[in-house]
Design a protein around this motif. Structure first.
Motif, PDB file in Angstrom:
ATOM      1  N   GLU A  91      53.282  50.788  74.227  1.00  0.00           N
ATOM      2  CA  GLU A  91      52.838  51.520  73.166  1.00  0.00           C
ATOM      3  C   GLU A  91      51.936  52.552  73.537  1.00  0.00           C
ATOM      4  O   GLU A  91      51.609  53.461  72.883  1.00  0.00           O
ATOM      5  N   ASN A  92      51.446  52.393  74.911  1.00  0.00           N
ATOM      6  CA  ASN A  92      50.703  53.653  75.393  1.00  0.00           C
ATOM      7  C   ASN A  92      51.373  54.739  75.944  1.00  0.00           C
ATOM      8  O   ASN A  92      51.002  55.767  76.185  1.00  0.00           O
ATOM      9  N   VAL A  93      52.608  54.661  75.465  1.00  0.00           N
ATOM     10  CA  VAL A  93      53.618  55.549  75.929  1.00  0.00           C
ATOM     11  C   VAL A  93      54.317  56.241  74.586  1.00  0.00           C
ATOM     12  O   VAL A  93      54.776  55.335  73.845  1.00  0.00           O
ATOM     13  N   TYR A  94      54.382  57.577  74.654  1.00  0.00           N
ATOM     14  CA  TYR A  94      55.132  58.189  73.309  1.00  0.00           C
ATOM     15  C   TYR A  94      56.229  59.340  73.676  1.00  0.00           C
ATOM     16  O   TYR A  94      55.947  59.909  74.675  1.00  0.00           O
ATOM     17  N   GLU A  95      57.033  59.455  72.966  1.00  0.00           N
ATOM     18  CA  GLU A  95      57.913  60.796  72.903  1.00  0.00           C
ATOM     19  C   GLU A  95      57.282  62.118  72.783  1.00  0.00           C
ATOM     20  O   GLU A  95      56.540  62.228  71.712  1.00  0.00           O
ATOM     21  N   CYS A  96      57.403  63.051  73.429  1.00  0.00           N
ATOM     22  CA  CYS A  96      56.971  64.638  73.498  1.00  0.00           C
ATOM     23  C   CYS A  96      58.046  65.520  73.304  1.00  0.00           C
ATOM     24  O   CYS A  96      58.961  65.656  74.350  1.00  0.00           O
ATOM     25  N   PHE A  97      57.977  66.427  72.305  1.00  0.00           N
ATOM     26  CA  PHE A  97      59.314  67.173  72.014  1.00  0.00           C
ATOM     27  C   PHE A  97      58.856  68.675  72.333  1.00  0.00           C
ATOM     28  O   PHE A  97      59.457  69.626  72.087  1.00  0.00           O
ATOM     29  N   ARG A 130      60.801  61.544  65.147  1.00  0.00           N
ATOM     30  CA  ARG A 130      61.424  61.498  66.310  1.00  0.00           C
ATOM     31  C   ARG A 130      62.802  61.606  66.584  1.00  0.00           C
ATOM     32  O   ARG A 130      63.223  62.050  67.237  1.00  0.00           O
ATOM     33  N   GLU A 131      63.406  60.675  65.538  1.00  0.00           N
ATOM     34  CA  GLU A 131      64.951  60.597  65.668  1.00  0.00           C
ATOM     35  C   GLU A 131      65.287  62.014  65.292  1.00  0.00           C
ATOM     36  O   GLU A 131      66.499  62.546  65.915  1.00  0.00           O
ATOM     37  N   ARG A 132      64.776  62.793  64.316  1.00  0.00           N
ATOM     38  CA  ARG A 132      65.424  64.059  64.031  1.00  0.00           C
ATOM     39  C   ARG A 132      65.187  65.003  65.052  1.00  0.00           C
ATOM     40  O   ARG A 132      66.142  65.748  65.545  1.00  0.00           O
ATOM     41  N   ARG A 133      64.066  65.041  65.905  1.00  0.00           N
ATOM     42  CA  ARG A 133      63.930  65.812  66.872  1.00  0.00           C
ATOM     43  C   ARG A 133      64.667  65.413  67.960  1.00  0.00           C
ATOM     44  O   ARG A 133      64.771  66.387  68.988  1.00  0.00           O
ATOM     45  N   ARG A 134      64.935  64.127  68.268  1.00  0.00           N
ATOM     46  CA  ARG A 134      65.823  63.895  69.413  1.00  0.00           C
ATOM     47  C   ARG A 134      67.289  64.619  69.461  1.00  0.00           C
ATOM     48  O   ARG A 134      67.643  64.769  70.441  1.00  0.00           O
ATOM     49  N   ARG A 135      67.699  64.757  68.227  1.00  0.00           N
ATOM     50  CA  ARG A 135      69.141  65.180  68.087  1.00  0.00           C
ATOM     51  C   ARG A 135      68.999  66.754  68.602  1.00  0.00           C
ATOM     52  O   ARG A 135      70.006  67.472  68.879  1.00  0.00           O
ATOM     53  N   GLU A 136      67.943  67.437  68.652  1.00  0.00           N
ATOM     54  CA  GLU A 136      67.743  68.866  69.150  1.00  0.00           C
ATOM     55  C   GLU A 136      67.152  69.165  70.483  1.00  0.00           C
ATOM     56  O   GLU A 136      67.476  70.151  70.876  1.00  0.00           O
ATOM     57  N   ARG A 137      66.611  68.101  70.787  1.00  0.00           N
ATOM     58  CA  ARG A 137      66.055  68.307  72.170  1.00  0.00           C
ATOM     59  C   ARG A 137      65.455  66.607  72.912  1.00  0.00           C
ATOM     60  O   ARG A 137      65.025  65.936  72.264  1.00  0.00           O
ATOM     61  N   ALA A 138      65.870  66.754  74.021  1.00  0.00           N
ATOM     62  CA  ALA A 138      65.498  65.504  74.877  1.00  0.00           C
ATOM     63  C   ALA A 138      63.779  65.572  74.959  1.00  0.00           C
ATOM     64  O   ALA A 138      63.040  66.439  75.534  1.00  0.00           O
ATOM     65  N   PRO A 139      63.314  64.399  74.725  1.00  0.00           N
ATOM     66  CA  PRO A 139      61.692  64.467  75.084  1.00  0.00           C
ATOM     67  C   PRO A 139      61.265  63.960  76.531  1.00  0.00           C
ATOM     68  O   PRO A 139      61.987  63.263  77.133  1.00  0.00           O
ATOM     69  N   SER A 140      60.305  64.219  76.560  1.00  0.00           N
ATOM     70  CA  SER A 140      59.229  63.914  77.708  1.00  0.00           C
ATOM     71  C   SER A 140      58.541  62.548  77.074  1.00  0.00           C
ATOM     72  O   SER A 140      58.384  62.354  75.973  1.00  0.00           O
ATOM     73  N   LEU A 141      58.036  61.703  78.185  1.00  0.00           N
ATOM     74  CA  LEU A 141      57.129  60.771  77.681  1.00  0.00           C
ATOM     75  C   LEU A 141      55.919  60.892  78.087  1.00  0.00           C
ATOM     76  O   LEU A 141      55.505  61.556  79.187  1.00  0.00           O
ATOM     77  N   ARG A 142      54.742  60.719  77.448  1.00  0.00           N
ATOM     78  CA  ARG A 142      53.367  61.028  77.682  1.00  0.00           C
ATOM     79  C   ARG A 142      52.679  59.711  77.430  1.00  0.00           C
ATOM     80  O   ARG A 142      52.899  58.728  76.654  1.00  0.00           O
ATOM     81  N   LEU A 143      51.378  59.768  78.271  1.00  0.00           N
ATOM     82  CA  LEU A 143      50.668  58.585  77.986  1.00  0.00           C
ATOM     83  C   LEU A 143      49.464  59.005  76.924  1.00  0.00           C
ATOM     84  O   LEU A 143      48.934  59.994  77.124  1.00  0.00           O
ATOM     85  N   ARG A 144      49.288  57.982  76.458  1.00  0.00           N
ATOM     86  CA  ARG A 144      48.124  58.084  75.207  1.00  0.00           C
ATOM     87  C   ARG A 144      46.681  57.794  76.117  1.00  0.00           C
ATOM     88  O   ARG A 144      46.380  56.759  76.542  1.00  0.00           O
ATOM     89  N   VAL A 145      45.991  58.902  76.448  1.00  0.00           N
ATOM     90  CA  VAL A 145      44.682  58.895  77.158  1.00  0.00           C
ATOM     91  C   VAL A 145      43.476  58.586  76.091  1.00  0.00           C
ATOM     92  O   VAL A 145      43.225  59.256  75.213  1.00  0.00           O
ATOM     93  N   PRO A 146      42.874  57.413  76.412  1.00  0.00           N
ATOM     94  CA  PRO A 146      41.579  57.143  75.567  1.00  0.00           C
ATOM     95  C   PRO A 146      40.622  57.993  75.747  1.00  0.00           C
ATOM     96  O   PRO A 146      40.589  58.896  76.821  1.00  0.00           O
TER      97      PRO A 146
END
Length: 296
Positions: A91-97, A130-146
């Motif tokens: 969960e430290n990783v999330y999708e970025c569009f 996230r599901e809606r945006r995935r249909r429009e663009r492939a995401p990158s993956l980012r780290l949640r930085v404290p």
């Protein structure tokens, strides 16, 4: 634990004297402690890799008289390890569009060493969004930085402190085109290879806090860090892979004695000679090394 150093060239262009100086110093550090020295080819960004360049770089390192233990490791063959690391980060990783252009237009975004600070636009998107945006663009993956600063000691440049969240924000681990980012790949590889020493150019000093954070999240032992001031060209300019006159291939083609190259690189680094038996990081100058005039 046995000391283990490494050199990790990227086969996107020719090695120049600055790269050679980094290789020499990292080799001297490892050998001075009776440790292993490993070679890693950072060829993960396949569209930028030049055919045959990795083989040329290895040949030029041998020409300089540098050796390494075992076979070279190729990042392009290790993507499974990077996938495993993403799963471990959970969960430290999330999708970025967001595109680079979209991030750049955020007026309040300060500039970090890799461009504008990421403002966290996609950090809290709902599952549906996230599901809606995935249909429009492939995401990158980012780290949640404290938030907060991270301190570390550099064996050449001393103590440093960086607040990654304030200067960079949540950084990319895998690009939208599926290519793994340098920050993730280098940390995973250093951990898997048992690297305990990382000596590289001072231009990568700002990456260190990000890499320490990843080492800790992945439960890996952090290496010791040493960042050597950059080697500058005759006019005081930063060296480029496009400057062939200072490339190892050009020097080799001219018939330059590689022993003279090694002696020169040691001298501009503040060392009397390139000898592991008398090597000490404390002797390396903290000032940029100037190549002019070349003695060969």
């Amino acid at each position: 634990m046995e000391s283990t150093g490494r050199f990790a060239p990227s086969p996107t262009g020719e090695l120049h004297l600055g790269n050679a100086r980094t290789a020499l110093l990292s080799w001297l550090w490892a050998r001075s402690e009776g440790g292993r020295y490993l070679l890693r080819v950072e060829d993960i960004d396949r569209p930028r890799v030049r055919p045959g360049m990795a083989e040329q770089q290895l040949s030029e390192l041998r020409w300089l008289g540098l050796d390494w233990d075992g076979e070279p490791v190729y990042q392009s063959q290790r993507t499974g390890l990077y996938e495993d690391a993403l799963r471990k980060l959970g969960e430290n990783v999330y999708e970025c569009f967001c595109s680079r252009a979209e991030i750049a237009v955020v007026a309040s975004a300060p500039q970090g060493d890799e461009g504008p600070r990421y403002p966290g636009t996609c950090a809290s998107l709902s599952r549906e969004e996230r599901e809606r945006r995935r249909r429009e663009r492939a995401p990158s993956l980012r780290l949640r930085v404290p938030p907060g600063s991270l301190k570390f000691h550099d064996q050449i440049l001393g103590d440093h402190e960086f607040d990654t969240q304030a200067t960079v924000g949540d950084f990319v681990l895998r690009r939208a085109d599926g290519i793994f980012a340098y920050q993730l790949a280098v940390v995973v590889d250093d951990g898997a290879m048992g690297v305990t020493q990382v000596l590289r150019g001072a231009d990568l000093l700002f990456s260190t806090a990000r890499q320490i954070l990843l080492h800790r999240l992945l439960g890996q032992r952090e290496p010791r860090w040493a960042h050597a001031p950059l080697v500058l060209g005759p006019g005081g300019e930063r060296l480029s892979k496009r400057d062939r006159s200072l490339s190892l291939s050009a020097l080799r083609a001219r018939g330059v004695d590689p022993r003279r190259v090694i002696a020169h690189l040691a001298q501009i680094s503040g060392l009397e000679r390139a000898d592991p038996s008398v090597f000490s990081l404390s002797k390396i100058s903290r000032k940029p090394a100037l190549l002019s005039p070349l003695p060969y």
